[in-house]
Design a protein around this motif. Sequence first.
Motif, short mmCIF file in Angstrom:
data_model
loop_
_atom_site.label_atom_id
_atom_site.label_comp_id
_atom_site.label_asym_id
_atom_site.label_seq_id
_atom_site.Cartn_x
_atom_site.Cartn_y
_atom_site.Cartn_z
N LYS A 1 12.59 15.01 -3.64
CA LYS A 1 12.15 13.93 -4.51
C LYS A 1 12.24 12.56 -3.85
CE LYS A 1 13.34 16.40 -8.77
NZ LYS A 1 14.12 16.37 -10.01
N LEU A 2 13.15 12.40 -2.92
CA LEU A 2 13.30 11.10 -2.25
C LEU A 2 12.05 10.72 -1.47
CD1 LEU A 2 15.62 9.01 -2.02
CD2 LEU A 2 16.16 10.00 0.19
N GLY A 3 11.22 11.72 -1.17
CA GLY A 3 9.98 11.45 -0.43
C GLY A 3 9.03 10.53 -1.17
N TRP A 4 9.17 10.45 -2.52
CA TRP A 4 8.30 9.54 -3.28
C TRP A 4 8.47 8.11 -2.82
CZ3 TRP A 4 4.19 10.72 -5.81
CH2 TRP A 4 4.05 11.96 -6.43
N TYR A 5 9.66 7.68 -2.46
CA TYR A 5 9.88 6.31 -1.99
C TYR A 5 9.07 6.06 -0.72
CZ TYR A 5 13.77 5.79 -5.26
OH TYR A 5 14.53 5.70 -6.39
N TYR A 6 9.13 7.00 0.21
CA TYR A 6 8.41 6.81 1.47
C TYR A 6 6.91 6.87 1.22
CZ TYR A 6 8.52 6.51 6.51
OH TYR A 6 8.42 6.05 7.79
N PHE A 7 6.49 7.71 0.29
CA PHE A 7 5.06 7.82 -0.02
C PHE A 7 4.52 6.49 -0.53
CE2 PHE A 7 1.69 8.59 -3.13
CZ PHE A 7 0.77 9.29 -2.36
N ILE A 8 5.24 5.86 -1.46
CA ILE A 8 4.79 4.58 -2.01
C ILE A 8 4.75 3.50 -0.93
CG2 ILE A 8 5.36 2.74 -3.66
CD1 ILE A 8 6.60 4.94 -5.44
N ALA A 9 5.80 3.46 -0.09
CA ALA A 9 5.84 2.47 1.00
C ALA A 9 4.68 2.66 1.97
CB ALA A 9 7.17 2.57 1.73
N THR A 10 4.35 3.91 2.27
CA THR A 10 3.27 4.19 3.22
C THR A 10 1.91 3.86 2.62
OG1 THR A 10 4.64 5.97 4.11
CG2 THR A 10 2.35 5.92 4.80
N VAL A 11 1.73 4.11 1.33
CA VAL A 11 0.46 3.76 0.68
C VAL A 11 0.23 2.25 0.74
CG1 VAL A 11 -0.75 3.67 -1.54
CG2 VAL A 11 0.36 5.78 -0.80
N MET A 12 1.32 1.46 0.56
CA MET A 12 1.20 0.01 0.69
C MET A 12 0.71 -0.37 2.09
SD MET A 12 4.69 -1.30 -1.15
CE MET A 12 4.99 -1.07 -2.90
N LEU A 13 1.25 0.33 3.08
CA LEU A 13 0.86 0.04 4.46
C LEU A 13 -0.58 0.50 4.73
CD1 LEU A 13 1.60 -0.85 7.35
CD2 LEU A 13 2.55 1.43 7.71
N LEU A 14 -0.99 1.57 4.08
CA LEU A 14 -2.30 2.15 4.34
C LEU A 14 -3.43 1.14 4.13
CD1 LEU A 14 -3.99 4.72 4.96
CD2 LEU A 14 -3.98 5.17 2.51
N PHE A 15 -3.39 0.40 3.02
CA PHE A 15 -4.45 -0.56 2.73
C PHE A 15 -4.50 -1.66 3.80
CE2 PHE A 15 -3.57 1.22 -1.52
CZ PHE A 15 -4.85 1.65 -1.83
N GLY A 16 -3.32 -2.13 4.21
CA GLY A 16 -3.28 -3.16 5.24
C GLY A 16 -3.82 -2.68 6.57
N VAL A 17 -3.49 -1.43 6.95
CA VAL A 17 -3.96 -0.89 8.22
C VAL A 17 -5.47 -0.69 8.20
CG1 VAL A 17 -3.89 1.15 9.72
CG2 VAL A 17 -1.77 0.20 8.82
#
Length: 625
Positions: A343-359
């Motif tokens: 379940k802790l993977g949800w935190y990393y998923f949200i952080a990576t999605v934020m980065l995805l738009f910028g990249v």
Amino acid sequence: MNKVFFLFLFFLNPLRVCFAQQGNPIFIDTAKKFNISKHGYFFEDKNLNLNIDSVIKYKQAGKLTPLTSGKVFSKGYTQSYYWVTFDIENTLNQSVHLMFKEQSSSINQLQLFKVNEQGKIYPLGLTGDHFPFKQRPYRNRSFIYPMILLPHEKATFYLWADKRGQNMYMPMSIGRDVDIIQAEIPQHTLFGFYTGIFVFAVIFNLLLFASVRDNIHLYYAIYIFCTLIFILEEEGLAFQWFYPNLPGLQDYMRLIMASLSCGLLIQVMQLFVNQNHSNSKLYRFTNYYKRFCWAMSIIPVFMLFKSFIILEKTVFYINNFLALLTVIIIIICVVERIRSGYKLGWYYFIATVMLLFGVFNYVFNTLGLTNFNLLKPNGLVVGLTAEIIFLSFALTQRYNFLKKEKEILLEEKSKHQVDLADGIFNAQEDERTRLARDLHDDLGGTLSIIKLNITAFQHKVLKLTENDRIFYDQTISMIEKACADLREISHNLMPKNFEQLGLIETLKENFITLNHSGKIAFEFVYQVEHPIESSMEITIYRMVNELVNNINRHSLATKATIQVLSFDERINIMAEDNGIGFSQEEDKKGLGMQNIRSRVSYLNGKIQVDSNQNGTTIVIDIPLK
């Protein structure tokens, strides 16, 4: 006739518009800024052989292409030179001080020319990041050229730009010098703010690494540092602040930091979601991919010494592809771990999605597919900052998660240890009971029969010689001693009628027997407010029995007191004697004391020993809850 006339106008109109656009100047009035895209033109020099005179002729011949109005000049990756030109007319009765700003911050070579109405050419300076920073016409992260126009002066400006091996992305503007300079202040302030966030995150993670020795913080600190250098490179601030006398380094530092960041981000992901061979089918692939990213960071180092355009182009496209692929791989891996129950993977998923738009925003702009920024100063900076802030928060949640997980594991381990200890002690007691029964019933019965058989010959003893009679008496004594020892061993293994009598009554009988036959006067004190569990009673009995045996064998005491007190929350056992005491070394080596301590530990109790030449006191506290 009219049809011919309209057809003539139809074909003539594009030529008329084209030449009209060539004479569409920027009128300088009281405004603060002026738009170039509505008035400028450009030409791509693919052969790399045009000079200012050639471009002037091309302009006069109408061979230049108009800039796209309202759009930033962006052509994607290029191996060509570009020329941009625009006309200016000062409508005021006074001189104006202007500044031309090209703010892409990364250009190999840049030169601005001014051509007056008489056709005279004035070079305004050669600059770029292939020249020392001090060579810039105005020392700023962007490329700024001061421009002075006399009253009602008309002039044409030609900009030559060399961005070979890079993305041809050149935001250009003209404004009054004061306004251009003031516009740089909030931009520097904004990047100072973002830099502060990144630096704080680096220091924070380094301190955490020094404190908890978790490698994820070291890798994450290096990743943040690399992304910070990359962002400062993109804005021209790293060249200005860190190595102003090392021209040309900027292009390669950007490539090095980009590749390192991709590999480090994969490494951080693996540590954060605990990806390994056993829980991820992608683990081997991500390991190879991570190493490939790190290997790619070495190539620009060699390009510092020798490079060619094909290699630069290849590395340029690979790095942009890696930026997109890295984020996509991370999202896929994190989703895999989430689906497996992490379940802790949800935190990393949200952080990576934020980065995805910028990249995506950055890469598409770099490749020339788009020419806008979702957020200010740009999508990449905002995306990276959001990812770093959220992921730093996620790391704290990771510790809470790991702490709870560790507590659960410790609880399960403790429970397992208790169950294991219970099993061992129960097995020991069962074995003691079986052994006591076998000794009493089988061996005891056998010894009794032997004694009966021997005593059956008692009437013949008188006929024996004196030596034989002595041997006969010794044999009878040995058999009787064996029977007594057997009863004692059997009683120690499992007291007779213990289940019926209980702990206290059994101990009372034992002390009565001891006081009749022993040399030490035992006093037994007890107080039981609440019944003691049967499983605990036998363990307490064993401890008291060991204490009594130690006193009998080693203390040389004349008096001893054994105390058993049962309260609501604990049981207290105390043994006192007036013997000679024992040393700490004897305490550690003594098998009896080791047995007592192991049983105390099994019951989660505490033991205190005070021994000297005046006697020994041992206190045992056992919690009931």
